[in-house]
Design an enzyme around this catalytic site. Structure first.
Site, mmCIF file in Angstrom:
data_model
loop_
_atom_site.group_PDB
_atom_site.id
_atom_site.type_symbol
_atom_site.label_atom_id
_atom_site.label_comp_id
_atom_site.label_asym_id
_atom_site.label_seq_id
_atom_site.Cartn_x
_atom_site.Cartn_y
_atom_site.Cartn_z
ATOM 1 N N HIS A 79 13.796 -9.093 -11.720
ATOM 2 C CA HIS A 79 14.624 -8.283 -10.834
ATOM 3 C C HIS A 79 15.762 -9.154 -10.319
ATOM 4 O O HIS A 79 15.897 -10.325 -10.687
ATOM 5 C CB HIS A 79 13.802 -7.692 -9.689
ATOM 6 C CG HIS A 79 13.031 -6.464 -10.088
ATOM 7 N ND1 HIS A 79 13.641 -5.304 -10.498
ATOM 8 C CD2 HIS A 79 11.689 -6.230 -10.134
ATOM 9 C CE1 HIS A 79 12.729 -4.393 -10.780
ATOM 10 N NE2 HIS A 79 11.533 -4.936 -10.577
ATOM 11 N N ASP A 125 22.352 -7.287 -10.069
ATOM 12 C CA ASP A 125 22.359 -5.943 -10.638
ATOM 13 C C ASP A 125 23.758 -5.336 -10.599
ATOM 14 O O ASP A 125 24.212 -4.718 -11.568
ATOM 15 C CB ASP A 125 21.403 -5.033 -9.866
ATOM 16 C CG ASP A 125 19.963 -5.189 -10.319
ATOM 17 O OD1 ASP A 125 19.707 -5.985 -11.243
ATOM 18 O OD2 ASP A 125 19.088 -4.522 -9.746
#
Length: 384
Positions: free
Chosen positions: A129, A160
């Site tokens: 992540h 991200d």
């Protein structure tokens, strides 16, 4: 700007989902592809906080593990411009919907594979992540440390968004430009970790050229100097100071009543004293009073705002960054509007759809499927 561009998007979260959001903001028709309930897949019904993430997009549920479902997707892809996927590397090929399969039906397809570490290399199959990609790219190491030398969490999905999502949008748009010129498609390997490397180029290039190892306190951006830091004020609020240029720093020293440090901005021997005097000065007034004095005076000072304060900030209000949203079951509320340059930033209101609604029938009809064939696929659980 992307009116007429059709994007088929497998993503639900992460960099790929950010990319499809921004492509839609630029006018592309984005179709979210998910598995139907009978296929047991993760559903594409967006939670309340993600209404803006799926705003203005179409939805289609297809079982890619079924031969008929795979064929339905490939048929849709024949007239699409872009496919975005974020499965683990190799999965789309095993499903029969990877770049090779799609490009065999559509030579001009721009196929964007997004992942954490890329489609190749020893880490390509690792789960991860945002924090993992920031760690792998040196971002966390170079931040000023917390108690016990702990690398701080960034508080935002930097990898991200900036490392992966924006990289995907840039790559897709560049590939579409080439496609418009040559008709040639592309397979884009977008890795969030690669994007973090690009963001860390200032430090990585320095190390490669000089052998000097960057880290906390090494450079102006990582806490070495008092002119680039955060300070607490009399009311407990915080300000961020980014007075890198010499004239901004001198303005800051003058207005803080610390004129004696004006010629010592980069003097390593006195940084502790400079920081202490700055801290003492900021502690004499509330945050907003200091900001009112310093921000308009070329000092590179801003308030550290909470999210509720951000929404009410006069600059955010003046830019029209917050829009009204109307949802059939959740009612009326506010959310971020379209923000990026070149999008419809003047739009202030959005009508949202129920998250369970799909456009599968309309999309397959437009692709040439007969009503009876669509009904059969629905009865078999291949589409929904």
């Amino acid at each position: 700007m992307l009116d007429g561009v059709t994007v088929l998007d497998f993503a639900t979260v992460g960099p790929a989902a950010r990319a499809s959001r921004w492509l839609a903001d630029y006018g592309a028709t984005v179709v979210k592809i998910g598995a139907p309930p009978k296929a047991g897949g993760v559903q594409i019904i967006p939670p309340a906080y993600a209404y803006s993430g799926h705003r203005g997009m179409q939805r289609c549920q297809i079982d890619l593990k079924a031969d008929a479902g795979r064929e339905a997707f490939l048929t849709l892809a024949e007239t699409a411009d872009v496919v975005i996927e974020s499965f683990r590397p190799g999965v789309v090929d095993r499903l029969g919907v990877g770049y090779a399969a799609v490009s065999a039906r559509n030579l001009g397809i721009v196929y964007c594979s997004t992942s954490g570490y890329g489609q190749t290399g020893p880490a390509s199959q690792w789960a991860g992540h945002d924090v993992n990609y920031l760690a792998a790219g040196g971002f966390l190491h170079c931040n000023e440390r917390g108690p016990g030398g702990k690398p701080p969490l960034p508080g935002a999905t930097v990898a991200d968004a900036a490392g992966g999502g924006m990289q995907a949008v840039m790559a897709i748009c560049a590939a579409l430009v080439r496609k418009g010129r040559t008709g040639e498609g592309a397979h884009l390997d977008v890795a969030a970790a690669d994007g973090v490397l690009a963001m860390m180029s200032l430090y990585i290039d320095e190390y490669l050229a000089t052998g000097t190892e960057p880290g906390p306190g090494h450079y102006i951006l990582t806490g070495r100097y008092a002119c680039y830091d955060t300070y607490v004020c009399a009311d407990g609020g915080w300000v961020a100071v980014g007075a890198i240029e010499g004239h901004f720093y001198k303005n800051l020293c003058t207005l803080l009543g610390c004129e004696w440090w004006a010629d010592h901005q980069l003097d390593d021997a006195v940084q502790d004293q400079v920081r202490a005097d700055f801290a003492a000065a900021f502690a004499t007034k509330p945050r907003d009073e200091w900001v009112a004095i310093l921000a308009p005076a070329d000092t590179c000072v801003s308030a550290v705002l909470s999210i509720p304060e951000v929404i009410a900030d006069p600059q955010v209000v003046a830019r029209g960054s917050i829009a009204e949203a109307h949802h059939p079951t959740a009612g009326d509320f506010r959310q971020l509007g379209t923000l990026l340059a070149g999008t419809d930033t003047a739009r202030r209101s959005f009508d949202l759809r129920d998250g369970a609604a799909t456009d599968t029938e309309a999309l397959l009809t437009a692709a040439g499927y007969a009503a009876d064939d669509i009904a059969r696929l629905r009865d078999e659980g291949v589409v929904a």
